[in-house]
Design an enzyme around this catalytic site. Structure first.
Site, PDB file in Angstrom:
ATOM      1  N   VAL A   1     -12.881 -29.559  10.595  1.00 24.20           N
ATOM      2  CA  VAL A   1     -11.955 -28.771   9.770  1.00 24.20           C
ATOM      3  C   VAL A   1     -11.287 -29.662   8.712  1.00 24.20           C
ATOM      4  O   VAL A   1     -11.222 -29.309   7.531  1.00 24.20           O
ATOM      5  CB  VAL A   1     -10.883 -28.093  10.664  1.00 24.20           C
ATOM      6  CG1 VAL A   1      -9.859 -27.370   9.810  1.00 24.20           C
ATOM      7  CG2 VAL A   1     -11.540 -27.137  11.641  1.00 24.20           C
ATOM      8  N   GLY A   2     -10.799 -30.833   9.151  1.00 21.31           N
ATOM      9  CA  GLY A   2     -10.120 -31.742   8.213  1.00 21.31           C
ATOM     10  C   GLY A   2     -11.063 -32.155   7.098  1.00 21.31           C
ATOM     11  O   GLY A   2     -10.709 -32.113   5.910  1.00 21.31           O
TER      12      GLY A   2
ATOM     13  N   GLU B   1       1.113 -39.826   4.789  1.00 25.95           N
ATOM     14  CA  GLU B   1       2.214 -40.347   5.631  1.00 25.95           C
ATOM     15  C   GLU B   1       1.557 -41.040   6.808  1.00 25.95           C
ATOM     16  O   GLU B   1       1.062 -40.380   7.722  1.00 25.95           O
ATOM     17  CB  GLU B   1       3.104 -39.195   6.113  1.00 25.95           C
ATOM     18  CG  GLU B   1       3.818 -38.441   4.999  1.00 25.95           C
ATOM     19  CD  GLU B   1       4.908 -39.267   4.333  1.00 25.95           C
ATOM     20  OE1 GLU B   1       5.284 -40.335   4.870  1.00 25.95           O
ATOM     21  OE2 GLU B   1       5.382 -38.842   3.267  1.00 25.95           O
TER      22      GLU B   1
ATOM     23  N   LYS C   1      -4.124 -27.662   9.094  1.00 26.45           N
ATOM     24  CA  LYS C   1      -4.970 -28.126  10.199  1.00 26.45           C
ATOM     25  C   LYS C   1      -4.119 -29.032  11.081  1.00 26.45           C
ATOM     26  O   LYS C   1      -3.932 -30.215  10.815  1.00 26.45           O
ATOM     27  CB  LYS C   1      -6.195 -28.913   9.707  1.00 26.45           C
ATOM     28  CG  LYS C   1      -7.210 -29.053  10.829  1.00 26.45           C
ATOM     29  CD  LYS C   1      -7.899 -30.390  10.905  1.00 26.45           C
ATOM     30  CE  LYS C   1      -7.242 -31.452  11.704  1.00 26.45           C
ATOM     31  NZ  LYS C   1      -7.153 -31.295  13.157  1.00 26.45           N
TER      32      LYS C   1
ATOM     33  N   GLY D   1     -10.814 -33.103  13.450  1.00 28.26           N
ATOM     34  CA  GLY D   1     -10.587 -33.731  12.152  1.00 28.26           C
ATOM     35  C   GLY D   1     -11.859 -33.834  11.331  1.00 28.26           C
ATOM     36  O   GLY D   1     -11.873 -33.512  10.140  1.00 28.26           O
TER      37      GLY D   1
ATOM     38  N   GLU E   1       0.047 -51.356  14.885  1.00 28.03           N
ATOM     39  CA  GLU E   1       0.840 -50.241  15.400  1.00 28.03           C
ATOM     40  C   GLU E   1       0.312 -49.869  16.786  1.00 28.03           C
ATOM     41  O   GLU E   1      -0.863 -49.542  16.935  1.00 28.03           O
ATOM     42  CB  GLU E   1       0.704 -49.036  14.462  1.00 28.03           C
ATOM     43  CG  GLU E   1       1.565 -47.885  14.896  1.00 28.03           C
ATOM     44  CD  GLU E   1       1.354 -46.642  14.044  1.00 28.03           C
ATOM     45  OE1 GLU E   1       0.189 -46.250  13.824  1.00 28.03           O
ATOM     46  OE2 GLU E   1       2.356 -46.065  13.602  1.00 28.03           O
TER      47      GLU E   1
ATOM     48  N   GLY F   1      -8.735 -27.340  14.722  1.00 30.25           N
ATOM     49  CA  GLY F   1     -10.090 -27.824  14.973  1.00 30.25           C
ATOM     50  C   GLY F   1     -10.132 -29.331  14.870  1.00 30.25           C
ATOM     51  O   GLY F   1      -9.102 -29.983  14.680  1.00 30.25           O
TER      52      GLY F   1
ATOM     53  N   CYS G   1       6.159 -42.784  14.307  1.00 31.31           N
ATOM     54  CA  CYS G   1       5.714 -43.634  13.194  1.00 31.31           C
ATOM     55  C   CYS G   1       6.827 -44.568  12.756  1.00 31.31           C
ATOM     56  O   CYS G   1       6.579 -45.669  12.299  1.00 31.31           O
ATOM     57  CB  CYS G   1       5.264 -42.759  12.030  1.00 31.31           C
ATOM     58  SG  CYS G   1       6.507 -41.542  11.580  1.00 31.31           S
TER      59      CYS G   1
END
Ligand code: NAD
Length: 476
Positions: free
Chosen positions: A209-210, A248, A173, A206, A382, A204, A282
């Site tokens: 689909v996630g 990650e 995904k 998050g 961040e 798709g 990142c």
């Protein structure tokens, strides 16, 4: 001449491009000018379940494949992706706004991941035995691979290479902001002629689909690259089906400039680490720790070196910083720059608003703050954009303490002339990867975070390990 608008209406399931069951249509927007360049029909839960079923069926056979079978498959994936490096780079520039020089490197490192996985697998013992005991490393099962938008080809290739090396089948995904790049990649990988169902891809949302991948009992493993907030939810929701999980996540990485560093070379290196991938990285070294007594010299060197960080058309090879990926990301960066000013940091370069002459698209000014304290918001959170905080320190121990005083621990850099000293400092940093005297990479070296930067590691044998279970067979 009117540009052709791309229309994506299919997902890649069981070895073929099949019509989306999901009905939501989303625009694909070019970040360099905000123009709509295409549309994508997003997948829904039904599409996701079809992909999971295909991966499940394929796992029955693929899990029995030998090391040699998988090395051959990785070789084919490498050949298929290698043939499309230029198309993949062009798609990254177009859809994401990545500057062309950096996009080329990112795509190449994705392609290289298939080769690196071959080498790692070749060298990994998958069986050990002693007496009447045999221990084998078995594929964990169907893997859901969920990725972020800032290096789409790299994330997909890296996770796919490790999973396939381990004998897993996958449902990918990608970020919904990477539909076009994903299509170019999957059309390329289709040429590798993998067994049906080993590779499935559904683009798709998050939370649609996630979330289905995370809660579905037929998915055994989730490997995720993205934000801490979503990482936390995956860990929590995945527990219900005892998912194996690799995360990650984000970073707020320090670069320690030691007092014996040569500023002429050290400052451009530090800025390169801060502003790589237009700051949407990142691993970006967004906290630059400078010896207090050299602060004025550092400021002067930064102001000069920043002239090399030109903003503009990501397709121009002379440009170092492209647009942010989306309007949302543009606004996020602006709000952090405002917050830095409100909290009393001083803008040395850049600041709020758009760079001169770049009114269309999501361009921001690469910004360097000085007089930053490590407890300010801009030093703690961040930002995920081209914003650098310069923080002064008095002693080496204080530099190490400031570097480690972060909820994150993904990456760090040390720059100095005395290599023994640089190594000593590096050995005290709580980060998954530390580079000395410049950004560098090794496709067999592990990648991943301490603390909130994640759980588990990718790359090389460490990445393959994350897709394996251990089985012991004992005879009487
Ligand atoms: P994000 O967390 O918003 O999204 C990442 C992926 O997760 C996307 O595909 C998204 O659709 C999906 N997702 C969203 N909600 C979900 C849910 N409820 N369940 C399952 N999946 C869901 O992150 P992003 O904005 O795409 O990427 C930026 C973040 O990624 C930054 O924090 C950055 O540091 C991090 N990142 C980390 C690494 C690393 O290697 N550590 C690399 C790149 C980016």
């Amino acid at each position: 001449m009117k540009e052709e608008v791309i229309t994506l209406t299919t997902h890649y399931i069981d070895g073929a491009f099949v019509a989306s069951h999901g009905r939501e249509v989303m625009d694909i927007i070019r970040p360099a000018d905000g123009q709509v360049i295409g549309t994508v029909t997003l997948a829904d839960e039904d599409d996701t379940r079809c992909a999971i079923d295909a991966a499940r069926r394929a796992f029955a056979t693929f899990s029995q494949s030998t090391k040699e079978d998988r090395i051959e498959i990785l070789r084919r994936l490498h050949a298929a992706a290698s043939a499309h490096v230029d198309d993949l780079t062009a798609a990254m520039v177009e859809e994401y706004g990545g500057v062309v020089q950096f996009s080329g490197l990112i795509v190449q490192s994705g392609v290289n991941a298939f080769q690196a996985a071959q080498q790692a697998l070749q060298e990994m013992p998958l069986t050990r035995s002693w007496g009447k005991t045999t221990v084998t490393l078995e594929p964990v099962g169907v893997a859901g691979l969920i990725t972020a938008w800032n290096a789409n080809t790299l994330f997909i290739c890296l996770k796919l290479a490790s999973a396939v090396a381990a004998g897993c089948t996958v449902v990918i995904k990608p970020s919904e902001l990477s539909a076009l790049q994903t299509r170019v990649l999957i059309e390329a990988l289709h040429e590798a002629k993998l067994p049906k169902g080993v590779l499935n891809v559904v683009t798709g949302r998050g939370h649609v689909v996630g979330a289905e991948l995370v809660r579905n009992p037929h998915v055994d493993k989730i490997s995720f690259t993205g934000s801490v907030a979503v990482g936390e939810s995956i860990m929590r929701d995945g527990a219900a089906t005892m998912k194996r999980i690799t995360l990650e996540l984000g970073g707020k990485s320090p670069t320690i400039l030691l007092d014996d560093a040569k500023f002429d070379s050290a400052i451009p290196i530090a800025l390169g680490i801060a502003f790589m991938n237009s700051g949407q990285a990142c691993a970006a070294g967004t906290r630059l720790l400078v010896p207090r007594r050299q602060l004025d010299a550092a400021k002067r060197a930064i102001a000069v070196a920043m002239r090399a960080f030109r903003v503009g058309d990501p397709g121009d090879p002379k440009i170092a910083v492209g647009p942010m990926v989306s309007q949302k990301q543009y606004e996020r960066i602006q709000s952090y720059i405002r917050k830095g000013i409100e909290e009393g940091a001083e803008v040395l370069v850049g600041g709020e608003g758009r760079p001169e002459g770049l009114q269309a698209g999501y361009f921001v000014k690469p910004t360097v703050f000085v007089n930053v304290k490590n407890d300010m918001t801009i030093a703690r959170e961040e930002i995920f954009g081209p914003v650098l905080s310069v923080i002064a320190y008095d002693t080496e121990d204080e530099a190490i303490a400031i570097a480690n005083d972060s909820k994150y621990g993904l990456h760090a850099a040390v720059i100095g002339t005395d290599i023994q000293r640089a190594r000593r400092v590096a050995s005290q940093l709580r980060a998954g990867r530390v580079v000395i005297n410049g950004m560098t990479d090794d496709p067999q070296a592990p990648w991943g975070g301490f603390k909130y930067s994640g759980v588990g590691r990718e790359y090389g044998r460490y990445g393959i390990d994350a897709f394996l279970e251990t089985r012991a067979v004992l005879e009487t």
